[in-house]
Design a protein around this motif. Structure first.
Motif, mmCIF file in Angstrom:
data_model
loop_
_atom_site.group_PDB
_atom_site.id
_atom_site.type_symbol
_atom_site.label_atom_id
_atom_site.label_comp_id
_atom_site.label_asym_id
_atom_site.label_seq_id
_atom_site.Cartn_x
_atom_site.Cartn_y
_atom_site.Cartn_z
ATOM 1 N N LYS A 149 -55.782 -1.846 40.150
ATOM 2 C CA LYS A 149 -54.626 -1.240 39.507
ATOM 3 C C LYS A 149 -54.448 0.237 39.840
ATOM 4 C CE LYS A 149 -52.476 -4.050 38.024
ATOM 5 N NZ LYS A 149 -52.209 -4.892 36.902
ATOM 6 N N GLY A 160 -56.844 -9.722 32.476
ATOM 7 C CA GLY A 160 -56.128 -9.161 33.626
ATOM 8 C C GLY A 160 -55.353 -10.205 34.407
ATOM 9 N N SER A 185 -62.295 -11.746 36.236
ATOM 10 C CA SER A 185 -61.316 -12.215 37.224
ATOM 11 C C SER A 185 -61.928 -12.233 38.623
ATOM 12 C CB SER A 185 -60.033 -11.381 37.183
ATOM 13 O OG SER A 185 -60.168 -10.170 37.903
ATOM 14 N N ALA A 236 -61.044 -7.938 41.768
ATOM 15 C CA ALA A 236 -60.114 -6.916 41.263
ATOM 16 C C ALA A 236 -60.757 -5.707 40.604
ATOM 17 C CB ALA A 236 -59.123 -7.553 40.293
ATOM 18 N N GLY A 247 -51.912 -11.067 37.881
ATOM 19 C CA GLY A 247 -51.688 -10.419 36.587
ATOM 20 C C GLY A 247 -50.208 -10.078 36.569
ATOM 21 N N THR A 248 -49.851 -8.999 37.265
ATOM 22 C CA THR A 248 -48.427 -8.711 37.487
ATOM 23 C C THR A 248 -47.890 -9.537 38.649
ATOM 24 O OG1 THR A 248 -48.903 -6.982 39.107
ATOM 25 C CG2 THR A 248 -48.748 -6.313 36.781
ATOM 26 N N GLY A 249 -48.797 -9.917 39.562
ATOM 27 C CA GLY A 249 -48.376 -10.605 40.785
ATOM 28 C C GLY A 249 -48.165 -9.644 41.950
ATOM 29 N N ASN A 309 -56.850 -2.258 32.863
ATOM 30 C CA ASN A 309 -57.031 -1.606 34.161
ATOM 31 C C ASN A 309 -55.836 -0.747 34.551
ATOM 32 O OD1 ASN A 309 -59.647 -2.398 34.831
ATOM 33 N ND2 ASN A 309 -58.951 -4.417 35.504
ATOM 34 N N THR A 313 -50.322 -7.978 43.794
ATOM 35 C CA THR A 313 -51.210 -8.251 44.927
ATOM 36 C C THR A 313 -50.741 -9.498 45.675
ATOM 37 O OG1 THR A 313 -53.000 -7.461 43.475
ATOM 38 C CG2 THR A 313 -53.633 -8.355 45.621
#
Ligand code: PMP
Length: 372
Positions: free
Chosen positions: A68, A262, A310, A336, A202-204, A98, A206
Motif C-alpha cells: 500500500k 486486507g 494475505s 503484500a 483488496g482494492t484490486g 496498510n 495490484t
C-alpha cells in the motif's frame, strides 16, 4: 515528481549471485522515493512442489512494509498534480490498516494532516503505527463492516472539506501498479519462464494494474485471482451496486467475515470490476483462512519470509497451482505485507511470550541466569 524511481539499465537479474556491499548506487531525496523495486525471492523445496518453481514478490520491502506504500504515493502524487492538495490540507481515508499506515507516511513526509477511519476488528498495532506517524485514527463499529468505515471517511471529507483518497475507486491506484509493479516483474523475469501470477484483491489495484502490464507484454502468463473461501464475492457472479462516484452501495450478499485482512472487503471495488473487464483472470481459487494462516507460519519457519495472512493466502494458492501445473512451471505470488502487523491476530495465537517447556529445559541446562 514521481515517488517511484525505477532503476535504470544497470540493474540486471543476478539469481544466485551476491551483490552485497555494492549499495544502491544512488541517494534518496526522501523516504517516498524508496517505494517499489521489491525483490522476487525463490521458495525452497520445503514448500515448493518438486519440479516446479515458486517466487514470492516481497512487498514488505517497501518503507512502511506493505504494497500500500505504492497506493499512497499514487494517490497523493496525483492529487498534488491535479491541484487537489495544498500545503496544510487534511487527507482522509478508510482502510483496513496498510493503506492508513502508508498514507500516514506520505502525509508525515509532505506535511499534510491525516485522518484515518478503520473498522474495529483490524489489529490494534495498525492503529498505533498510524498514530505514531501523526495521524488521527477514527475507529468505526464492527457491525458497519468495510462499508461503514468508507461511509464515515466520505462523510468527514464532505463535512470538513478534506481530501478523500477513495482508494477503491481512484484510478491512480491501478495506474501506479501498471507503471511500477508490473514492469518490475517483467524486468525481473526478462528472458525467464513465468507461467502464473497469483494474487488476491483488496482494492484490486495490484490485480488491475500489474495484471494489465504483464498481460500486455506476456499474454501467456496466467493470472490466478484468489478470494477467501468464506467470502466468494466474484465467484457468486453478483455485482456490487454503485453510487455515481463508483463507490459500492451496501454489503455484498456473498460476504462473510474472514481472517485474510486486507483482502476482499464486503463489496466488489470498482477497480476490481474494471480490472475484470479490461484484463480478467485465467483461473479462480478460493482460499481457506486456516490454510492462509498455516502457510504464513510455514513461510516464516521454512523460508525466513515474514508476512501476514494475505501473504500466506497468496502462497497457499501458488502451491495449489504448482501441484497441478505442468512440470517446469514457474509461479509468482504477491506477498503484500509484513507479519509484524499481526501480533495480536490469530496469526500469532500459538506464539507465547513466556518460555515453554523446551525453552525452560535449555535455560536450566546451564547454571547461570535462570528465571524463577
Ligand atoms: N494484502 C494486504 C494485507 C493488503 O492490505 C492489501 C491491500 N488492501 C492487499 C493484500 C491487496 O492489494 P490491492 O489493494 O492492490 O488489491
Amino acid at each position: 515528481m514521481s515517488c517511484f524511481s525505477g532503476l535504470t539499465g544497470a540493474s540486471k537479474r543476478a539469481t544466485g549471485t551476491q551483490d552485497r556491499g555494492s549499495g544502491r548506487q544512488r541517494l534518496y531525496e526522501n523516504i517516498t522515493k524508496t517505494v517499489g523495486n521489491t525483490p522476487c525471492v525463490k521458495i525452497n523445496e520445503k514448500m515448493c512442489p518438486a519440479g516446479r518453481t515458486i517466487y514470492a514478490k516481497l512487498e514488505y520491502f517497501n518503507p512502511c512494509s506493505s504494497v500500500k506504500d505504492r497506493l499512497a504515493c499514487a494517490i497523493i502524487e496525483a492529487a498534488e498534480k491535479e491541484g487537489k492538495l495544498k500545503p496544510g490540507d487534511t487527507v482522509v481515508e478508510a482502510t483496513s490498516g496498510n493503506t492508513g499506515i502508508a498514507v500516514s507516511m506520505l502525509c508525515a513526509q509532505r506535511g499534510y494532516k491525516c485522518v484515518i477511519c478503520m473498522a474495529e476488528p483490524f489489529s490494534v498495532e495498525r492503529r498505533k503505527l498510524m498514530r505514531f506517524m501523526g495521524a488521527k485514527v477514527i475507529i468505526t463499529p464492527k457491525a458497519g463492516k468495510g462499508t461503514g468505515m468508507v461511509a464515515k471517511a466520505k462523510e468527514l471529507s464532505q463535512k470538513h472539506g478534506w481530501f478523500l483518497c477513495s482508494q477503491f475507486e481512484n484510478e491512480a491506484n491501478a495506474a501506479f501498479h501498471k507503471f511500477t509493479t508490473g514492469p518490475e516483474i517483467l524486468a525481473d523475469f526478462e528472458g525467464q519462464r513465468l507461467d502464473y501470477f497469483v494474487l488476491g484483491y483488496g482494492t484490486g489495484g495490484t490485480f488491475a494494474g500489474a495484471g494489465a502490464a504483464i498481460k500486455a507484454e506476456r499474454p501467456d502468463v496466467k493470472i490466478v485471482l484468489g478470494e477467501p473461501e468464506a467470502a466468494p464475492l466474484l465467484k457468486s457472479g453478483t455485482k456490487s451496486e454503485r453510487n455515481a462516484d463508483g463507490s459500492a452501495i451496501g454489503s455484498h450478499p456473498a460476504f462473510a467475515a474472514h481472517p485474510i485482512q486486507g483482502w476482499t472487503p464486503d463489496f466488489i471495488p470498482q477497480i476490481v470490476e474494471k480490472g475484470l473487464e479490461a484484463v480478467g483472470y485465467d483461473e479462480y481459487i478460493g482460499i481457506p483462512g486456516a490454510g492462509s494462516i498455516e502457510t504464513s507460519q510455514m513461510l516464516a519457519k521454512t523460508q525466513g519470509i515474514f508476512t501476514g495472512i494475505s501473504g500466506g493466502a497468496s502462497m497457499w494458492a501458488a502451491i495449489e497451482i504448482a501441484k497441478k501445473a505442468p512440470e517446469g512451471s514457474v509461479i509468482l505470488a504477491m506477498i503484500a505485507d509484513t507479519g509484524e502487523r499481526y501480533l495480536t491476530t490469530p496469526l500469532f495465537e500459538s506464539i507465547q511470550a513466556d518460555m515453554n517447556e523446551e525453552e525452560l529445559v535449555i535455560s536450566k541446562s546451564t547454571p547461570s541466569f535462570q528465571l524463577g
